[in-house]
Design an enzyme around this catalytic site. Structure first.
Site, mmCIF file in Angstrom:
data_model
loop_
_atom_site.group_PDB
_atom_site.id
_atom_site.type_symbol
_atom_site.label_atom_id
_atom_site.label_comp_id
_atom_site.label_asym_id
_atom_site.label_seq_id
_atom_site.Cartn_x
_atom_site.Cartn_y
_atom_site.Cartn_z
ATOM 1 N N GLU A 1 0.842 -1.203 0.000
ATOM 2 C CA GLU A 1 0.000 0.000 0.000
ATOM 3 C C GLU A 1 0.880 1.257 0.000
ATOM 4 O O GLU A 1 1.844 1.349 0.766
ATOM 5 C CB GLU A 1 -0.855 -0.042 1.271
ATOM 6 C CG GLU A 1 -1.793 1.127 1.451
ATOM 7 C CD GLU A 1 -2.638 0.989 2.723
ATOM 8 O OE1 GLU A 1 -2.330 0.093 3.558
ATOM 9 O OE2 GLU A 1 -3.597 1.757 2.881
ATOM 10 N N LYS B 1 -9.350 2.475 -2.302
ATOM 11 C CA LYS B 1 -9.670 1.887 -0.994
ATOM 12 C C LYS B 1 -10.995 2.456 -0.483
ATOM 13 O O LYS B 1 -11.229 3.671 -0.571
ATOM 14 C CB LYS B 1 -8.538 2.237 -0.035
ATOM 15 C CG LYS B 1 -8.566 1.540 1.307
ATOM 16 C CD LYS B 1 -7.290 1.901 2.099
ATOM 17 C CE LYS B 1 -7.167 1.140 3.396
ATOM 18 N NZ LYS B 1 -5.897 1.458 4.101
ATOM 19 N N CYS C 1 -5.447 -3.162 1.689
ATOM 20 C CA CYS C 1 -5.386 -3.363 3.146
ATOM 21 C C CYS C 1 -6.747 -3.556 3.828
ATOM 22 O O CYS C 1 -7.379 -4.591 3.673
ATOM 23 C CB CYS C 1 -4.602 -2.208 3.749
ATOM 24 S SG CYS C 1 -3.852 -2.589 5.352
#
Lengths: 546, 546
Positions: B41, B112, B148
């Site tokens: 990330e 994300k 994540c």
């Protein structure tokens, strides 16, 4: 219909104290036959409660305080901010809510939708954003009950959120807006607040009662300045800055504009001056301390800090220590002494020579043959820090830090030395602003010796040292720092603005490599839109512009 | 299809260095005829970049790095994390994105959706959450490209978010999950990570390639431990902790489980030991420093800190100073000397008596007739701090702080004294954990003198002083602290657990009123799920449990 706004100074987590303050305000409002009293955001626990919100025990105490308020919500409705539990298992556990209490019951709860999570704000850390919006009906009025940021997503070039709660509520045709806020001070905030409040009444065509907190919470200062605004954008009244106020308004008059009072004067230096005094007063008062101590060098920074301290705490509660070294000039000691005497502040003179010598002797073996360098300079600054801390430990003072923002930015200070102290008073003022504030303090007669203001700044840690030996002139330095820190301009933009490339690179590098020092600094009273501390979060270990 | 995961140690804002590291990994993957290489990330800028993200210049450099990666995305697809600009004006300006680069082009960008904003995370401060979810098609495979936290909202009793990105993508029938992570270490994290990854493969029935960062970023330590997991929940391989690793997998084998290697051993003390070494090594290495200095007292805390430092930096890069006072026992100096000699670390003995006396003499007038108290105790601790800082300034060492978490919690330490230093090495270990770590360090033979481990802890600032004079026994204290700090139990819950009421109140009060000290402490290497510092944000001025 009468509406009372209560601009109060709460203490975080002081449930009994905050409740007592609110109960008294409710008595006042009842005596004035008010229909609604409005308190600020998260008023029951104080703002910002930060990670106390993660404690079940803390939330229960908030709920208990609301229950107590419910008991007195007879003959008057109470709008009050509190965290509430999110009944849905998915999402954050809490809402940031405005209760509307009527006749001993919870009549309505409005949850905040726009959760500020930038600069000093961390609200999405704790709260789930509201997804639905309902007006409250009370005594024939439809009220848009909103919490702080919920009215802030209009009239911005770059809106932070994808929704606008008032837009959602307008189909329900509200008659007025109540806004429960906790909006911290900066020298620009009062103007910005009026601009946003006006943008709301002009867009929605209804009046607003905007309630802010007042008083300081560690580094954050709340200036009050609560606003009642007519539907046409006229300020009906702006409550005073930096003091508590409880005031009742007749809605019909606010609608007609009859008897409007208007806004407060907004002078930058006066606002900063009063904000710092509030900051110091509440830091001490809310911690239960009375007495401050600081080192007085004869320079401008400690002089301005001392004036703030004496005005906040009373000269009798402030003690200063003059700690000359072999590098101190005579005029420094004189300037310091004159200021202390002018203010009527107790002062001690503790020369650091023998302490400094004993350190040098103790490290004789290790330092043998090595030239005088920053180690010796810092030993002087740290000897002074230790003397202040020892006095503080012996007599129960809090040490006030005297660093300014320019120094903090470029790391021109000694960790555990002149950077010591429990609170940084002027750490959010650039050096040029410190001079400006000194002149403001002298506006009704010389308080700070003129010599302190006009002489070239010096740390006096080496013979004939001047700040300008190792730093750019503050006029230029401060401007670069402001553009980098407040305006987030990068090197290319700064160079395009006309600053010299080498100077830009050197300055940005100094700022970035000194993050480790600022990390260990005292909390700094925030007076600008971008202060060091909780509102500016930088990695210590990094390789960017460094 | 072959997939390479690159578990790398980036430096925040070191665009050239990070890019060079990635280009090398891509070369390796190409040599292994891999089809896809996956980085972590925000790999281009390092994680967490914090407020650097607010600089346009920083984002442009991220984009430039992605352009460079695009140029080598021939014959191999590259999945890499980077911030990207949000094209919509409403909402935050950035997304936290995973690029998927194919044949010199940006083939796909996945943003994300779940933005961790709790503990040490601040992602909603910067990023707008994604609202739509599309799988990537590549070489006949449908890939769920996730960042994540996007896979972390399942299998929790109390989910933090209201949506689950993988649920949204499942109608598109992905064949596998790629997850680009930056998930910091705690001694529980490796187990928790495996649990969540397994919950995903079991719920969705497809394999996962989970890539983590490795290495320390100031206080945060990334342990690596990247995971390839078969669709049935078997660990195909868990990459090593605390070291870089680049490894290529044949997807068909991961699907069949053929040749699976399994997971890493997870011993708490070994994990902590290795994490601290990584933390110290990267703090120094990434700042460009080599040498550490610390005060060695003969007690357990400085002993354990020294062993970590010597193992991280090499004994030749560590120097210790023994600074006995009149209250130091002979055995303390002996224990310290023995440890330094065992490790082969250079040591100096600098008694503090004369410095201490010179302070007392300088303050003779002010302190006249007043009894010995904390002022004199702190003078000793601060004299030691100043000696270490002077050595550091003279020779270019970084001072290592030796405080533990129990002390930091209750404020049993002196600001600018034993609390000084650039990095707190064991500040996230409770005292009992420090003992445990010392025994772990001695497992292959006595490194830390046994006397240091068995003697009663003492600050040695007064005659015959013991920690137990002013603190509860660490066995009990640590348990209360753990329940209050890690588990957020309030006073009622603690008393219900069987702890004595007076002790609970006294302990919680000590923790809360000492926030001002922790505020000025060095960054602390985080090894627990709740460390002091950026992950625990408390008001200094407050009245709650105090």
């Amino acid at each position: 219909m009468k509406i009372t706004i209560a601009q109060l100074n709460f203490r975080i987590g002081d449930f009994e104290g905050n409740l007592a303050k609110m109960l008294k305000a409710i008595e006042t409002a009842k005596a004035e036959k008010s229909d609604i009293i409005v308190f600020g955001e998260l008023a029951v626990c104080g703002y910002p409660p930060r990670d106390f919100l993660e404690f079940e025990d803390f939330i229960i105490r908030c709920e208990n305080a609301v229950s107590e308020l419910c008991k007195v919500a007879h003959g008057i409705a109470i709008a009050v901010g509190s965290p509430t539990k999110n009944p849905v298992i998915e999402g954050k556990d809490l809402f940031n809510s405005a209760y509307f209490l009527v006749e001993g019951e919870i009549h309505h709860i409005a949850n905040k939708a726009l959760l500020p999570t930038y600069d000093i704000f961390d609200e999405y850390r704790y709260f789930e954003p509201a997804k639905d919006f309902k007006v409250v009906e009370f005594k024939g009025q439809k009220i848009a009950l909103t919490v702080c940021e919920d009215i802030w997503n209009i009239s911005n070039e770059n809106p932070l959120y994808t929704i606008c709660p008032m837009d959602e509520m307008m189909p329900q045709q509200p008659d007025l807006i109540l806004n429960l806020s906790a909006s911290p001070f900066s020298y620009k905030q009062a103007e910005e607040r009026l601009r946003i409040v006006r943008a709301n009444v002009q867009r929605y065509g209804i009046p607003i009662f905007y309630v802010n907190h007042v008083g300081a919470q560690t580094e954050l200062i709340f200036d009050g300045g609560s606003i009642v605004m007519c539907a046409n954008g006229d300020v009906y009244e702006e409550l005073p800055y930096f003091e508590e106020a409880i005031k009742t308004y007749e809605l019909s008059k606010v609608l007609s504009g009859e008897g409007k009072i208007g806004e407060q004067p907004k002078d930058k230096m006066r606002l900063i001056h009063d904000a710092l005094i509030t900051g110091v007063k509440d830091y001490f008062g809310k911690l239960g301390f009375k007495k401050a101590i600081l080192g007085l060098s004869g320079g401008i920074d400690s002089a301005v800090t001392l004036v703030v301290a004496a005005r906040a705490l009373g000269a009798e509660n402030v003690r200063v220590v003059l700690m000359p070294s072999q590098f101190s000039s005579d005029h420094s000691v004189d300037d310091a002494r004159i200021l202390a005497e002018t203010l009527g502040v107790e002062y001690d003179i503790v020369p650091i020579k023998s302490i400094y010598e004993s350190f040098k002797n103790s490290l004789e073996t290790q330092f043998e043959g090595l030239p005088f360098n920053i180690a010796e300079e810092n030993l002087q600054a740290r000897s002074r820090g230790m003397i202040l801390m020892a006095m503080s430990n012996k007599f129960g003072h809090i040490v006030l830090n005297t660093s300014n923002k320019s120094e903090a930015a470029v790391g021109y200070g000694t960790l555990y030395g002149d950077m010591c102290g429990g609170l940084s008073v002027i750490g959010d003022l650039y050096k040029m602003e410190v001079f400006e504030l000194a002149r403001y303090m002298n506006k009704d007669g010389e308080v700070i010796p003129i010599n302190t203001i006009v002489k070239p700044p010096s740390a006096e840690l080496r013979p004939n040292q001047k700040d300008s030996d190792s730093l750019p002139d503050y006029e230029i330095l401060d401007e670069i720092l402001f553009q980098y820190i407040e305006n987030r301009k990068g090197p290319k933009e700064l160079i395009a603005m006309g600053f010299e490339e080498a100077l830009v690179k050197r300055t940005l590098r100094m700022v970035n490599i000194n993050e480790f020092k600022r990390f260990q600094t005292a909390p700094t009273l925030r007076i600008s839109p971008k202060a060091f501390g909780m509102g500016r979060r930088m990695p210590i270990v990094a390789k960017y512009l460094s």
